[in-house]
Scaffold this active site. Structure first.
Site, PDB file in Angstrom:
ATOM      1  CB  CYS A 140       0.915   8.404  -1.342  1.00  0.00           C
ATOM      2  SG  CYS A 140       2.089   7.439  -1.919  1.00  0.00           S
ATOM      3  NE  ARG A 194       0.248   7.014  12.005  1.00  0.00           N
ATOM      4  CZ  ARG A 194      -0.492   7.075  10.816  1.00  0.00           C
ATOM      5  NH1 ARG A 194      -1.632   7.136  10.638  1.00  0.00           N
ATOM      6  NH2 ARG A 194       0.423   7.504   9.795  1.00  0.00           N
ATOM      7  NE  ARG A 199       3.046  11.654   7.840  1.00  0.00           N
ATOM      8  CZ  ARG A 199       3.842  12.354   7.223  1.00  0.00           C
ATOM      9  NH1 ARG A 199       3.632  13.679   7.054  1.00  0.00           N
ATOM     10  NH2 ARG A 199       4.988  11.905   6.749  1.00  0.00           N
ATOM     11  N   GLY A 200       3.505   9.231  11.998  1.00  0.00           N
ATOM     12  CA  GLY A 200       4.480   8.390  12.767  1.00  0.00           C
ATOM     13  C   GLY A 200       3.938   7.038  12.626  1.00  0.00           C
ATOM     14  CG  ASN A 201       6.373   4.159  14.515  1.00  0.00           C
ATOM     15  OD1 ASN A 201       5.671   4.153  15.568  1.00  0.00           O
ATOM     16  ND2 ASN A 201       7.811   4.075  14.905  1.00  0.00           N
ATOM     17  CB  SER A 240      -5.967   7.500   5.265  1.00  0.00           C
ATOM     18  OG  SER A 240      -6.448   6.901   4.374  1.00  0.00           O
ATOM     19  NE  ARG A 261      -7.567   3.614   2.793  1.00  0.00           N
ATOM     20  CZ  ARG A 261      -8.011   2.983   3.937  1.00  0.00           C
ATOM     21  NH1 ARG A 261      -9.080   2.615   4.134  1.00  0.00           N
ATOM     22  NH2 ARG A 261      -7.010   2.985   5.053  1.00  0.00           N
ATOM     23  NE  ARG A 262      -7.127   4.204   8.041  1.00  0.00           N
ATOM     24  CZ  ARG A 262      -5.860   3.861   8.381  1.00  0.00           C
ATOM     25  NH1 ARG A 262      -5.168   4.945   8.605  1.00  0.00           N
ATOM     26  NH2 ARG A 262      -5.121   2.540   8.437  1.00  0.00           N
ATOM     27  CB  THR A 297      -6.672   8.932  10.017  1.00  0.00           C
ATOM     28  OG1 THR A 297      -6.457   8.203   8.777  1.00  0.00           O
ATOM     29  CG2 THR A 297      -7.782   9.942   9.703  1.00  0.00           C
ATOM     30  CE  LYS A 356      -0.464   0.354   5.072  1.00  0.00           C
ATOM     31  NZ  LYS A 356       0.108   1.482   5.187  1.00  0.00           N
ATOM     32  CG  ASP A 357       3.303   2.223   2.891  1.00  0.00           C
ATOM     33  OD1 ASP A 357       2.187   3.002   3.092  1.00  0.00           O
ATOM     34  OD2 ASP A 357       4.025   1.517   3.995  1.00  0.00           O
TER      35      ASP A 357
END
Length: 263
Positions: A196, A109, A103-105, A83, A85-86, A81, A35-36
């Site tokens: 993206c 989060r 942001r962030g992993n 995103s 998309r979301r 989020t 997805k990335d």
């Protein structure tokens, strides 16, 4: 109505450094979340996919410290989020909620609600499984509620094109169903020239009898316009199926929606 606030992320931001290490010989094998990986342009010259691993959960997960499900969240709840998309789908289905940039992993989060930066989070269920934190999930959202991103739940192994021995070894780890599904999805995204930050969602699915289908959607960021397409491959190969679904959405006006998002 509360408006979603998406974060614009540069194309390939999550893969660029890994690709550079691969090409420089600092790494021999790259592992990416599909997805990335941008689909609106070719892979970096000199690299190739060696395999797509067996697909994990494609769904999104809601994390709410109070244990509330999505439909129970009160007006004004801040959903963390990044995103588009979301955010677009929430704007369409739950316009009383507010998306805030995040942001962030995944581990980073997960700290945000306690820090007061969000009231709830939306994260990939597969990502939470991979970091050993499925315990934080309040609700798994079905694809009908939150359509996943292209390539959701799939890890790709990427090598230098000339490393034939490594490619042969890595290819044995590939999953045929994941390969068919990912090929259809990425061709769909390529034809749309989605990036993206595009408000695009969709997933292909191989049934037990081997039939392949692809369901896809394109949104406006505010969720007020939603374009849908769903086709079965029949005699079509996965790439042709992806092209066919993209053309169906382009006929509905998807080009204007995709081009309306900065990247």
């Amino acid at each position: 109505m509360l408006l979603a606030l998406p974060v614009l992320i540069p194309r390939g931001a999550f893969t660029k450094e890994v690709d550079a290490a691969l090409l420089a010989g600092e790494a021999d094998l790259a592992v990416h979340c599909v997805k990335d990986i941008p689909a609106d342009r070719p892979l970096p010259a000199g690299t190739a996919f060696a395999a797509f691993l067996r697909r994990d959960d494609i769904r999104d997960a809601l994390i709410h410290p109070g244990g509330l499900c999505l439909d129970e969240l009160p007006a004004g709840t801040r959903i963390g989020t990044s995103s588009v998309r979301r955010a677009a789908q929430l704007a369409a289905s739950h316009p009383h909620l507010l998306c805030v940039p995040m942001r962030g992993n995944a581990n980073r989060r997960l700290e945000k609600p306690a820090a007061g930066e969000a009231d709830a989070l939306l994260l990939a269920a597969s990502g939470l499984e991979r970091i050993g934190r499925p315990d934080v999930i309040t609700e798994i959202l079905s694809p009908d509620v939150m359509c996943p991103p292209i390539g959701a739940g799939v890890l790709a192994l990427q090598c230098r094109e000339g490393d034939s021995d490594l490619i042969d070894a890595a290819s044995g780890l590939g999953d045929p169903a994941a390969h068919r599904e990912t090929t259809a999805e990425r061709m769909f995204l390529h034809v749309l020239q989605g990036h993206c930050n595009s408000p695009i969602a969709g997933y292909a699915q191989v049934e037990r009898n081997g039939d392949l289908s692809l369901r896809a959607k394109v949104f406006t960021p505010d969720g007020k316009t939603v374009l849908n397409a769903h086709e079965w491959a029949g005699a079509l190969d996965p790439a042709t199926l992806g092209t066919s679904v993209a053309v169906s959405l382009l006929r509905q006006g998807a080009r204007e929606l995709v081009d309306g998002i900065a990247h």
